[in-house]
Design a protein around this motif. Structure first.
Motif, PDB file in Angstrom:
ATOM      1  N   LEU A   4       0.828  -1.204   0.000  1.00  0.00           N
ATOM      2  CA  LEU A   4       0.000   0.000   0.000  1.00  0.00           C
ATOM      3  C   LEU A   4       0.866   1.259   0.000  1.00  0.00           C
ATOM      4  O   LEU A   4       0.568   2.225  -0.696  1.00  0.00           O
ATOM      5  CB  LEU A   4      -0.924   0.007   1.224  1.00  0.00           C
ATOM      6  N   GLU A  29      -0.884  -3.779   2.766  1.00  0.00           N
ATOM      7  CA  GLU A  29      -2.276  -3.565   3.140  1.00  0.00           C
ATOM      8  C   GLU A  29      -2.642  -4.447   4.334  1.00  0.00           C
ATOM      9  O   GLU A  29      -2.377  -5.652   4.340  1.00  0.00           O
ATOM     10  CB  GLU A  29      -3.176  -3.900   1.944  1.00  0.00           C
ATOM     11  N   ASP A  64      -0.724   3.590  -2.484  1.00  0.00           N
ATOM     12  CA  ASP A  64      -1.626   2.860  -3.386  1.00  0.00           C
ATOM     13  C   ASP A  64      -1.285   3.158  -4.841  1.00  0.00           C
ATOM     14  O   ASP A  64      -2.166   3.352  -5.682  1.00  0.00           O
ATOM     15  CB  ASP A  64      -3.081   3.221  -3.081  1.00  0.00           C
ATOM     16  N   LEU A  91      -6.155  10.961   1.720  1.00  0.00           N
ATOM     17  CA  LEU A  91      -5.997   9.517   1.586  1.00  0.00           C
ATOM     18  C   LEU A  91      -5.482   8.890   2.875  1.00  0.00           C
ATOM     19  O   LEU A  91      -5.594   7.679   3.075  1.00  0.00           O
ATOM     20  CB  LEU A  91      -5.031   9.182   0.440  1.00  0.00           C
ATOM     21  N   THR A  92      -4.892   9.709   3.721  1.00  0.00           N
ATOM     22  CA  THR A  92      -4.410   9.229   5.016  1.00  0.00           C
ATOM     23  C   THR A  92      -5.164   9.948   6.129  1.00  0.00           C
ATOM     24  O   THR A  92      -5.580  11.095   5.978  1.00  0.00           O
ATOM     25  CB  THR A  92      -2.901   9.485   5.197  1.00  0.00           C
ATOM     26  N   THR A 167     -12.632   7.489   6.139  1.00  0.00           N
ATOM     27  CA  THR A 167     -12.245   6.275   5.398  1.00  0.00           C
ATOM     28  C   THR A 167     -10.889   6.408   4.700  1.00  0.00           C
ATOM     29  O   THR A 167     -10.779   6.257   3.484  1.00  0.00           O
ATOM     30  CB  THR A 167     -13.319   5.857   4.368  1.00  0.00           C
ATOM     31  N   PRO A 168      -9.847   6.720   5.462  1.00  0.00           N
ATOM     32  CA  PRO A 168      -8.509   6.810   4.855  1.00  0.00           C
ATOM     33  C   PRO A 168      -7.994   5.433   4.446  1.00  0.00           C
ATOM     34  O   PRO A 168      -8.389   4.413   5.015  1.00  0.00           O
ATOM     35  CB  PRO A 168      -7.668   7.395   5.989  1.00  0.00           C
ATOM     36  N   LYS A 169      -7.106   5.425   3.469  1.00  0.00           N
ATOM     37  CA  LYS A 169      -6.464   4.171   3.081  1.00  0.00           C
ATOM     38  C   LYS A 169      -5.416   3.746   4.104  1.00  0.00           C
ATOM     39  O   LYS A 169      -5.111   2.559   4.246  1.00  0.00           O
ATOM     40  CB  LYS A 169      -5.801   4.320   1.709  1.00  0.00           C
ATOM     41  N   LEU A 170      -4.848   4.738   4.787  1.00  0.00           N
ATOM     42  CA  LEU A 170      -3.775   4.505   5.743  1.00  0.00           C
ATOM     43  C   LEU A 170      -3.997   5.405   6.948  1.00  0.00           C
ATOM     44  O   LEU A 170      -4.271   6.595   6.782  1.00  0.00           O
ATOM     45  CB  LEU A 170      -2.424   4.821   5.094  1.00  0.00           C
ATOM     46  N   THR A 201      -4.981  -0.643   7.939  1.00  0.00           N
ATOM     47  CA  THR A 201      -3.553  -0.415   7.735  1.00  0.00           C
ATOM     48  C   THR A 201      -3.132   0.795   8.565  1.00  0.00           C
ATOM     49  O   THR A 201      -3.702   1.875   8.427  1.00  0.00           O
ATOM     50  CB  THR A 201      -3.242  -0.163   6.254  1.00  0.00           C
TER      51      THR A 201
END
Length: 255
Positions: A4, A29, A64, A91-92, A167-170, A201
């Protein structure tokens, strides 16, 4: 495990002082990576670069598959436009030592704000989602309380709910228990442990060695701006490969 986050050759200077001296690492991830090390070793600076709260002078960060913060124009490195950086920053999620809640908004209002302003959700949808996350961190009964009416641990849990609701990816945690009284630390760590069990993550800068040992899939030991050692927490904490990590653990709270 799908990669990720990928960091290559990351260098960061504050004036003449080089704080990060060529950091290379990846995060898969669903991984929970704890970063440990002495004060001034570059831990927080690394997190702030990932979230573009700090510029960096060299290297690359890909989240990502997307290059964060900078782009090559011809053979020159150029900072991306502020609008693009703001999108990437979303994104974070990041929780800090200080809670940074808006004092004039309730716990519910603090969590809803980003959902409405950034995610462009309607009020009812944002309210339902925010209430769900406050319940998830054990604060549904405090939803209408203002920060000044909450304990430090409760405020930190609101801050975590606010970040995760986006809803962050990280998710990045920077010493989130360091400003808390000892008796309040456990409630915040329990929330993070639950998120880890859910497969989020996460990267955690922490001085809570026992917690890092228990919750992490991998531990990174930062030493003078570089990664001195990394690996499975059971191996690193029980049989450190480097003398510097062994010395650090002797003076830490891990036993």
């Amino acid at each position: 495990m799908r990669t990720l986050l990928e960091i290559q050759g990351l260098r960061k200077q504050f004036g003449p002082v080089e704080v990060l001296k060529g950091v290379d690492c990846t995060v898969g991830e669903g991984e929970v990576v704890s970063i440990i090390g002495s004060s001034g070793s570059g831990k927080t600076t690394l997190l702030r670069c990932i979230n573009m709260l700090e510029d960096f002078q060299a290297g690359s960060i890909r989240l990502d598959g997307e290059e964060i913060g900078y782009e090559l124009v011809g053979d020159k490195r150029r900072r991306k436009a502020e609008r693009e950086i703001a999108r990437q920053r979303a994104l974070t999620g990041m929780a800090f030592q200080q809670f940074n809640l808006f004092p004039h908004l309730t716990a519910l209002g603090n969590v809803m704000l980003g959902l409405i302003k950034v995610k462009k959700m309607g009020t009812d949808e944002a309210r339902a989602l925010a209430l769900g996350w406050l319940d998830r961190v054990g604060l549904s009964a405090r939803a209408e309380h203002y920060p000044g009416q909450l304990s430090g641990g409760q405020q930190q849990r609101v801050a975590i709910a606010r970040a995760i609701a986006m809803t962050p990816k990280l998710m990045l945690f920077d010493e989130v228990t360091s400003a808390l009284d000892p008796e309040l630390v456990g409630e915040v760590l329990q929330v993070i442990k639950g998120l880890a069990q859910d497969g989020m993550t996460m990267i955690l800068v922490t001085h809570e060695m026992r917690f890092a040992y228990e919750v992490s899939t991998r531990v990174i030991f930062m030493n003078q701006g570089v990664i001195g050692e990394q690996g499975d927490p059971r191996d690193m904490f029980r049989q450190p490969r480097t003398e510097r990590l062994a010395e650090f653990l002797k003076t830490s709270s891990f036993n």
